[in-house]
Scaffold this active site. Structure first.
Site, PDB file in Angstrom:
ATOM      1  N   PHE A  46      91.238  -3.085  -2.518  1.00 34.72           N
ATOM      2  CA  PHE A  46      91.403  -1.690  -2.064  1.00 34.72           C
ATOM      3  C   PHE A  46      91.046  -1.532  -0.586  1.00 34.72           C
ATOM      4  CE2 PHE A  46      89.759  -0.494  -6.587  1.00 34.72           C
ATOM      5  CZ  PHE A  46      90.965  -0.870  -7.156  1.00 34.72           C
ATOM      6  N   THR A 101      91.465  -0.697   3.115  1.00 35.23           N
ATOM      7  CA  THR A 101      92.356   0.063   3.997  1.00 35.23           C
ATOM      8  C   THR A 101      92.628  -0.739   5.270  1.00 35.23           C
ATOM      9  OG1 THR A 101      91.505   2.121   3.110  1.00 35.23           O
ATOM     10  CG2 THR A 101      92.616   2.243   5.253  1.00 35.23           C
ATOM     11  N   GLU A 139      81.029   7.834   7.354  1.00 34.62           N
ATOM     12  CA  GLU A 139      82.269   7.818   6.562  1.00 34.62           C
ATOM     13  C   GLU A 139      82.318   9.056   5.655  1.00 34.62           C
ATOM     14  OE1 GLU A 139      82.926   4.345   4.076  1.00 34.62           O
ATOM     15  OE2 GLU A 139      84.903   5.055   3.494  1.00 34.62           O
ATOM     16  N   GLY A 170      84.642   5.875  -0.312  1.00 34.12           N
ATOM     17  CA  GLY A 170      83.411   6.133   0.459  1.00 34.12           C
ATOM     18  C   GLY A 170      82.246   6.531  -0.429  1.00 34.12           C
ATOM     19  N   GLY A 171      82.339   6.200  -1.718  1.00 41.73           N
ATOM     20  CA  GLY A 171      81.315   6.614  -2.700  1.00 41.73           C
ATOM     21  C   GLY A 171      81.880   7.721  -3.566  1.00 41.73           C
ATOM     22  N   THR A 172      81.887   7.478  -4.878  1.00 41.03           N
ATOM     23  CA  THR A 172      82.507   8.451  -5.793  1.00 41.03           C
ATOM     24  C   THR A 172      81.644   9.713  -5.927  1.00 41.03           C
ATOM     25  OG1 THR A 172      81.360   7.565  -7.728  1.00 41.03           O
ATOM     26  CG2 THR A 172      83.501   6.567  -7.178  1.00 41.03           C
TER      27      THR A 172
HETATM   28  C1  FAD Z   1      93.081   4.166  -1.221  1.00 42.16           C
HETATM   29  C2  FAD Z   1      91.761   3.492  -1.219  1.00 42.16           C
HETATM   30  C3  FAD Z   1      91.236   3.012  -0.025  1.00 42.16           C
HETATM   31  C4  FAD Z   1      90.019   2.332  -0.023  1.00 42.16           C
HETATM   32  N1  FAD Z   1      89.570   1.774   1.138  1.00 42.16           N
HETATM   33  C5  FAD Z   1      88.472   0.958   1.102  1.00 42.16           C
HETATM   34  C6  FAD Z   1      88.070   0.207   2.262  1.00 42.16           C
HETATM   35  O1  FAD Z   1      88.681   0.312   3.342  1.00 42.16           O
HETATM   36  N2  FAD Z   1      87.010  -0.621   2.147  1.00 42.16           N
HETATM   37  C7  FAD Z   1      86.303  -0.773   0.999  1.00 42.16           C
HETATM   38  O2  FAD Z   1      85.354  -1.552   0.969  1.00 42.16           O
HETATM   39  N3  FAD Z   1      86.654  -0.078  -0.118  1.00 42.16           N
HETATM   40  C8  FAD Z   1      87.714   0.779  -0.098  1.00 42.16           C
HETATM   41  N4  FAD Z   1      88.094   1.461  -1.219  1.00 42.16           N
HETATM   42  C9  FAD Z   1      87.330   1.297  -2.435  1.00 42.16           C
HETATM   43  C10 FAD Z   1      86.481   2.508  -2.821  1.00 42.16           C
HETATM   44  O3  FAD Z   1      85.396   2.644  -1.943  1.00 42.16           O
HETATM   45  C11 FAD Z   1      86.067   2.295  -4.282  1.00 42.16           C
HETATM   46  O4  FAD Z   1      87.226   2.447  -5.077  1.00 42.16           O
HETATM   47  C12 FAD Z   1      84.980   3.235  -4.726  1.00 42.16           C
HETATM   48  O5  FAD Z   1      83.774   2.976  -4.059  1.00 42.16           O
HETATM   49  C13 FAD Z   1      84.734   3.141  -6.236  1.00 42.16           C
HETATM   50  O6  FAD Z   1      84.577   1.830  -6.636  1.00 42.16           O
HETATM   51  P1  FAD Z   1      85.464   1.276  -7.875  1.00 42.16           P
HETATM   52  O7  FAD Z   1      86.863   1.660  -7.641  1.00 42.16           O
HETATM   53  O8  FAD Z   1      85.146  -0.145  -8.066  1.00 42.16           O
HETATM   54  O9  FAD Z   1      84.945   2.111  -9.124  1.00 42.16           O
HETATM   55  P2  FAD Z   1      83.706   1.726 -10.052  1.00 42.16           P
HETATM   56  O10 FAD Z   1      82.524   1.452  -9.197  1.00 42.16           O
HETATM   57  O11 FAD Z   1      84.130   0.711 -11.014  1.00 42.16           O
HETATM   58  O12 FAD Z   1      83.481   3.109 -10.813  1.00 42.16           O
HETATM   59  C14 FAD Z   1      84.305   3.529 -11.888  1.00 42.16           C
HETATM   60  C15 FAD Z   1      83.793   4.878 -12.377  1.00 42.16           C
HETATM   61  O13 FAD Z   1      82.429   4.734 -12.835  1.00 42.16           O
HETATM   62  C16 FAD Z   1      81.631   5.687 -12.162  1.00 42.16           C
HETATM   63  N5  FAD Z   1      80.282   5.178 -11.941  1.00 42.16           N
HETATM   64  C17 FAD Z   1      79.933   4.018 -11.337  1.00 42.16           C
HETATM   65  N6  FAD Z   1      78.590   3.930 -11.250  1.00 42.16           N
HETATM   66  C18 FAD Z   1      78.091   5.084 -11.790  1.00 42.16           C
HETATM   67  C19 FAD Z   1      76.785   5.600 -11.990  1.00 42.16           C
HETATM   68  N7  FAD Z   1      75.688   4.937 -11.583  1.00 42.16           N
HETATM   69  N8  FAD Z   1      76.667   6.803 -12.590  1.00 42.16           N
HETATM   70  C20 FAD Z   1      77.745   7.492 -13.001  1.00 42.16           C
HETATM   71  N9  FAD Z   1      79.015   7.058 -12.826  1.00 42.16           N
HETATM   72  C21 FAD Z   1      79.183   5.867 -12.239  1.00 42.16           C
HETATM   73  C22 FAD Z   1      82.332   5.950 -10.843  1.00 42.16           C
HETATM   74  O14 FAD Z   1      81.921   7.179 -10.274  1.00 42.16           O
HETATM   75  C23 FAD Z   1      83.777   5.953 -11.281  1.00 42.16           C
HETATM   76  O15 FAD Z   1      84.085   7.201 -11.821  1.00 42.16           O
HETATM   77  C24 FAD Z   1      89.281   2.184  -1.236  1.00 42.16           C
HETATM   78  C25 FAD Z   1      89.791   2.702  -2.419  1.00 42.16           C
HETATM   79  C26 FAD Z   1      91.028   3.325  -2.439  1.00 42.16           C
HETATM   80  C27 FAD Z   1      91.563   3.819  -3.746  1.00 42.16           C
END
Ligand code: FAD
Length: 382
Positions: A160, A162, A245, A366-368
């Site tokens: 993922f 960018t 960010e 950037g953190g969900t």
């Molecule tokens: C278009 C796009 C661009 C991006 N660009 C970059 C980039 O340039 N560089 C980079 O490094 N990353 C990038 N990302 C990644 C993005 O930062 C991650 O997708 C995001 O941090 C979430 O990580 P994950 O997708 O692995 O979800 P996961 O960490 O697997 O999480 C899945 C779900 O579980 C929830 N969850 C996880 N932990 C907890 C908790 N402790 N309590 C409650 N809920 C929880 C999350 O909130 C989410 O709803 C990008 C993503 C996208 C889609």
């Protein structure tokens, strides 16, 4: 803009005007085509570099301007978003997450080579933290870098990312030590390094104009000189980077909402039903009033946190709140904007259709939202 005088001064207005002209001249005539093509020309980096846009907020000695002037950066970011493509803004702006660690903590000879090339638009910079096994739990990242003489041998993958396909410089989070946050470091990995390959460009719900990619490291030999900062101290750097960010993402959300509201107001004035403009129906008037109110509150709160950041205050909790609030509000506003536009809001030719899709990433990247709530509740002592 008299309402914002307490945050923006005359010099910020000049920045705003010049970025707005750039967007009108170089981006708006082409942006719909670039979105459909899922790419924008690499040349745009050079043009944005030459116009001084990429350098806003960076030191003059490296080709930047307005160093430390956070509201110049805010003004520029807001105006860039007027192109209506979050993907283009994210792609063109990937330097703002990849470059700060290099600027702050890379060895001077590495910094002096890399930073000017990125600010001029000659080279593209990306940040690679997220891995296929997860992005939220940064402290558990698996990509390993093992010291071997003057090199690190890096093995693992990222996803993922960018600007992942066409970046030249990648600020990569790796594990150099034991488990947990104390074993994480940042390495600058350059395109073309043996053992480093870039995967396919990933297809996305929104942000079509940005390239998003997987990266693979297979015994990739990276010079030790490319270590950014101190070994095993990278986690703090990643977290510090997240603060700006998150502000940038809150600003993106507010601007997405602003554009959606502007579109809705214009449509409500011109579209007629039952013999009068739809904006004359009280239910729509009230919806528009609520959209405007929510946006105003969100923007003020975001600016307030930016002002505190500019004054050097720690706003870990508040910037997480601003990101969640702004992205929530924008999600609601883009939803309402599509509703106000009716069937036209569902058409690819309408801006609100793109805004609706683009905004969805902002409460994930950037953190969900959930991770922001974890930070907020921790700061509340829970
Ligand atoms: C278009 C796009 C661009 C991006 N660009 C970059 C980039 O340039 N560089 C980079 O490094 N990353 C990038 N990302 C990644 C993005 O930062 C991650 O997708 C995001 O941090 C979430 O990580 P994950 O997708 O692995 O979800 P996961 O960490 O697997 O999480 C899945 C779900 O579980 C929830 N969850 C996880 N932990 C907890 C908790 N402790 N309590 C409650 N809920 C929880 C999350 O909130 C989410 O709803 C990008 C993503 C996208 C889609």
């Amino acid at each position: 803009m008299p309402a914002f005088q307490e945050y923006f001064d005359q010099s910020h207005q000049l920045v705003r005007d010049s970025v707005r002209r750039f967007v009108e001249r170089e981006i708006l005539p082409h942006v719909a085509d670039w979105e459909e093509a899922e790419s924008f020309p690499r040349e745009l980096y050079l043009k944005a570099g030459a116009a001084g846009i990429l350098g806003i907020g960076y030191p003059e000695q490296f080709g930047g301007s307005h160093e430390g002037d956070l509201f110049a950066k805010v003004a520029a970011s807001e105006e860039l978003m007027r192109c209506g493509s979050g993907g283009l803004v994210a792609g063109l702006g990937s330097l703002d997450i990849g470059l700060p660690p290099i600027l702050k903590w890379a060895r001077p000879e590495v910094r002096d080579r890399v930073v000017p090339q990125v600010l001029s638009g000659e080279k593209i910079c990306a940040l690679a933290v997220t891995e296929p096994s997860g992005g939220s739990d940064v402290a558990s990242l698996k990509t390993r870098a093992v010291r071997d003489g003057d090199f690190y041998r890096v093995t693992g993958s990222k996803t993922f990312i960018t600007s992942g396909v066409r970046a030249d410089y990648y600020t990569v989070a790796v594990r150099t030590g034991g488990d947990g946050f104390g074993g994480v470091s940042l390495l600058l990995i350059e395109k073309g390094t043996p053992g480093f390959t870039v995967g396919r460009q990933l297809k996305k719900m929104g942000w079509w104009a940005s390239d998003t990619a997987e990266l693979f490291f297979d015994d990739c030999k990276v010079p030790v000189d490319n270590l950014i900062g101190v070994e095993n101290m990278g986690f703090a750097g990643i977290m510090a980077n997240f603060q700006s960010e998150r502000l940038a993402l809150a600003i993106m959300a507010n601007m997405t909402a602003e554009l959606a509201l502007e579109e809705s107001l214009s449509w409500a004035r011109q579209r007629e039903a039952f013999g009068k403009p739809i904006g004359k129906f009280q239910v729509l008037k009230h919806r528009l009033a609520e959209m405007a109110t929510q946006l105003e509150v969100s923007r003020e709160f975001t600016y307030r946190q930016a002002a505190k950041m500019a004054a050097g205050k720690s706003v870990i909790k508040e910037i997480s709140m601003a990101k969640n609030f702004a992205t929530d509000i924008a999600d609601r506003i883009v939803y309402d904007a599509v509703q106000v536009a009716g069937g036209m809001g569902y058409m690819r030719e309408s801006l609100v259709e793109r805004l609706y899709r683009d905004n969805r990433i902002l409460s994930i990247g950037g953190g969900t939202r959930e991770v922001m709530n974890e930070i907020i509740s921790k700061q509340m002592g829970l």
